[in-house]
Design a protein around this motif. Structure first.
Motif, PDB file in Angstrom:
ATOM      1  N   LEU A 182      43.995 -53.813  -7.360  1.00  0.00           N
ATOM      2  CA  LEU A 182      45.390 -53.664  -6.976  1.00  0.00           C
ATOM      3  C   LEU A 182      45.812 -54.779  -6.030  1.00  0.00           C
ATOM      4  N   LEU A 183      44.968 -55.060  -5.037  1.00  0.00           N
ATOM      5  CA  LEU A 183      45.293 -56.123  -4.092  1.00  0.00           C
ATOM      6  C   LEU A 183      45.235 -57.492  -4.742  1.00  0.00           C
ATOM      7  N   THR A 184      44.387 -57.644  -5.743  1.00  0.00           N
ATOM      8  CA  THR A 184      44.357 -58.882  -6.521  1.00  0.00           C
ATOM      9  C   THR A 184      45.692 -59.096  -7.225  1.00  0.00           C
ATOM     10  N   HIS A 185      46.244 -58.033  -7.816  1.00  0.00           N
ATOM     11  CA  HIS A 185      47.547 -58.124  -8.483  1.00  0.00           C
ATOM     12  C   HIS A 185      48.657 -58.443  -7.480  1.00  0.00           C
TER      13      HIS A 185
ATOM     14  N   LEU B  98      30.924 -57.930  -8.592  1.00  0.00           N
ATOM     15  CA  LEU B  98      30.418 -59.174  -8.022  1.00  0.00           C
ATOM     16  C   LEU B  98      31.415 -59.845  -7.083  1.00  0.00           C
ATOM     17  N   GLN B  99      32.676 -59.434  -7.124  1.00  0.00           N
ATOM     18  CA  GLN B  99      33.660 -60.055  -6.247  1.00  0.00           C
ATOM     19  C   GLN B  99      33.419 -59.707  -4.785  1.00  0.00           C
ATOM     20  N   PHE B 100      32.726 -58.609  -4.524  1.00  0.00           N
ATOM     21  CA  PHE B 100      32.349 -58.296  -3.143  1.00  0.00           C
ATOM     22  C   PHE B 100      31.256 -59.271  -2.714  1.00  0.00           C
ATOM     23  N   GLY B 101      31.541 -60.022  -1.634  1.00  0.00           N
ATOM     24  CA  GLY B 101      30.588 -61.037  -1.193  1.00  0.00           C
ATOM     25  C   GLY B 101      29.475 -60.498  -0.327  1.00  0.00           C
TER      26      GLY B 101
ATOM     27  N   SER C  27      48.379 -64.706  -0.307  1.00  0.00           N
ATOM     28  CA  SER C  27      48.003 -64.539   1.101  1.00  0.00           C
ATOM     29  C   SER C  27      46.560 -64.088   1.288  1.00  0.00           C
ATOM     30  N   LEU C  28      45.882 -63.694   0.205  1.00  0.00           N
ATOM     31  CA  LEU C  28      44.516 -63.194   0.290  1.00  0.00           C
ATOM     32  C   LEU C  28      43.544 -64.220  -0.275  1.00  0.00           C
ATOM     33  N   ASN C  29      42.443 -64.419   0.419  1.00  0.00           N
ATOM     34  CA  ASN C  29      41.369 -65.258  -0.110  1.00  0.00           C
ATOM     35  C   ASN C  29      40.407 -64.344  -0.847  1.00  0.00           C
ATOM     36  N   LEU C  30      40.584 -64.250  -2.149  1.00  0.00           N
ATOM     37  CA  LEU C  30      39.801 -63.312  -2.944  1.00  0.00           C
ATOM     38  C   LEU C  30      38.411 -63.827  -3.280  1.00  0.00           C
TER      39      LEU C  30
END
Length: 422
Positions: free
Chosen positions: A224-227, A276-279, A250-253
């Motif tokens: 949702l925040l990616t969108h 995998l997007q969680f670092g 505004s977000l560094n995804l």
């Protein structure tokens, strides 16, 4: 979790607030003023429901929101504790009903480059507002934080909406194939309360199903925040003035972490195995019981375990140590003088006598304890998300160096495999 035991004592005693005027949720120490909103992108049970904390613009006259936003949450706590709703509502409203969250409600978003993102998962019997101190501090340091309210039956209470003119089936699924963005006045709340174990029910299957749903809800919040970051239109069920278009780009995804406490700690690990997007992950006093054994080999991201001194036991620690790796950073520290409830906000809102009696406070000053936890978390996220901050000044905390910290665990292994009631 111990949360239930603590509140049982409070309700039984029906005691007034023994705290002083100094009690309150601490504000953020970072350079950013923090705003917050609630976001529900789809009024049905399939949508995401979260509280968003973010750096906001100065100079507004926004009100700070109540910590417990609705009386239904007291009812949910009563059901969770198996006590009379009116009694719990009266007792907890008296104890905690006047407290507010030190963040500016519905304040304008501060557009200032790209912010890293943190998804936060609450513990068993909790809900989205009960970790405001942690979320506000992280947001004040230049993050956007999304505190998910889980709908798996592990929250004491949560809700979604039904259309007033239509029916909804047992699991909350609309009979229509499309879900229109309806005006708020055409919706009615549908409350979901804590799902207890049935008589004779084995606990693991229920908790395992729940932890997987929780992970999917965290991942859904990330999407949702990616969108939103892409500038796609978002419909918030709540009638707020917040301008989501200011969050575009505004977000560094590429710099996304996930945090959680207790059941939320297990949710962190499951989420890391799926997305995998969680670092990296920060796990606060985890309850590892809900995870199946084959999860551990699927987690390929750095993890920091921050444990309390009084909650952990051998079997739980041994499950954490299954994630030890020679190639992936896995760190564990224990904060001396802390209890399981040293992480949620209750520890700041209860006087010393009641706090220790009901295990809402340890022997350490709760502000010192949460400061250690927050600084270690920020240092770990800087290291593994590649942030250009000064959080590396707290790197020694990650290795258990400093006052009030034990490197690793205070639990002697091996010990009894018995598990306490959560």
């Amino acid at each position: 979790m111990v949360f239930a035991q603590c509140l049982r004592y409070i309700v039984k005693q029906n005691m007034g607030n023994s705290g002083s005027h100094c009690l309150g949720i601490p504000g953020g120490k970072g350079p950013n003023l923090v705003g917050c909103i609630d976001l529900m992108d789809d009024h049905t049970i399939q949508g995401s429901f979260l509280r968003l904390y973010y750096p906001c613009e100065q100079g507004g006259k926004q009100q700070q929101p109540l910590w417990i936003p609705r009386h239904e949450y007291y009812y949910g706590l009563a059901d969770f504790l198996k006590y009379n709703r009116k009694l719990v509502d009266h007792a907890l409203s008296h104890l905690y009903g006047s407290y507010r969250v030190p963040a500016e409600w519905d304040a304008p978003f501060k557009s200032a480059g790209k912010y890293p993102l943190v998804i936060f998962s609450h513990g068993l019997g909790a809900f989205r507002t009960l970790y405001s101190a942690i979320c506000i501090e992280v947001a004040s340091q230049g993050f956007v934080v999304a505190a998910v309210e889980h709908r798996d039956g592990s929250a004491s209470a949560t809700y979604y909406f039904e259309e007033k003119s239509k029916t909804v089936n047992e699991v909350g699924e609309s009979t229509s194939f499309t879900i229109p963005a309806l005006p708020f006045d055409q919706l009615q709340q549908k409350w979901l309360y804590y799902k207890p174990l049935k008589a004779g029910e084995v606990e693991f299957p229920l908790r395992n199903v729940q932890v997987h749903q929780r992970a999917e809800e965290c991942i859904r919040a990330l999407k949702l925040l990616t969108h939103i970051n892409m500038g796609k239109p978002v419909h918030n069920v709540f009638p707020l003035t917040f301008d989501f278009t200011k969050m575009k780009d505004s977000l560094n995804l590429h710099k996304v972490a996930i945090m959680g406490h207790s059941f939320g700690g297990a949710t962190v690990i499951d989420s890391l195995s799926k997305e995998l997007q969680f670092g990296c992950g920060v796990v606060l006093d985890a309850w590892m019981f809900p995870l199946e054994d084959d999860i551990y080999t699927k987690v390929q991201k750095p993890i920091l375990f921050i444990n309390s001194e009084k909650f952990q036991w051998a079997t739980n620690i041994l499950k954490m140590k299954k994630l030890d790796s020679n190639t992936i950073s896995r760190k564990m520290i224990t904060i001396m003088g802390t209890v399981h409830q040293s992480f949620p906000d209750f520890t700041f809102l209860t006087g010393t006598f009641l706090g220790r009696l009901f295990q809402l406070k340890g022997t350490i000053d709760p502000h010192i304890a949460i400061d250690i936890s927050n600084k270690a978390s920020l240092a770990f996220m800087q290291k593994h998300l590649g942030l250009e901050k000064d959080f590396d000044q707290w790197d020694p905390l990650i290795d258990g160096k400093g006052e009030h910290i034990i490197p690793g665990t205070n639990i002697h292994l091996p010990l009894s495999n018995s598990e306490p009631n959560q």
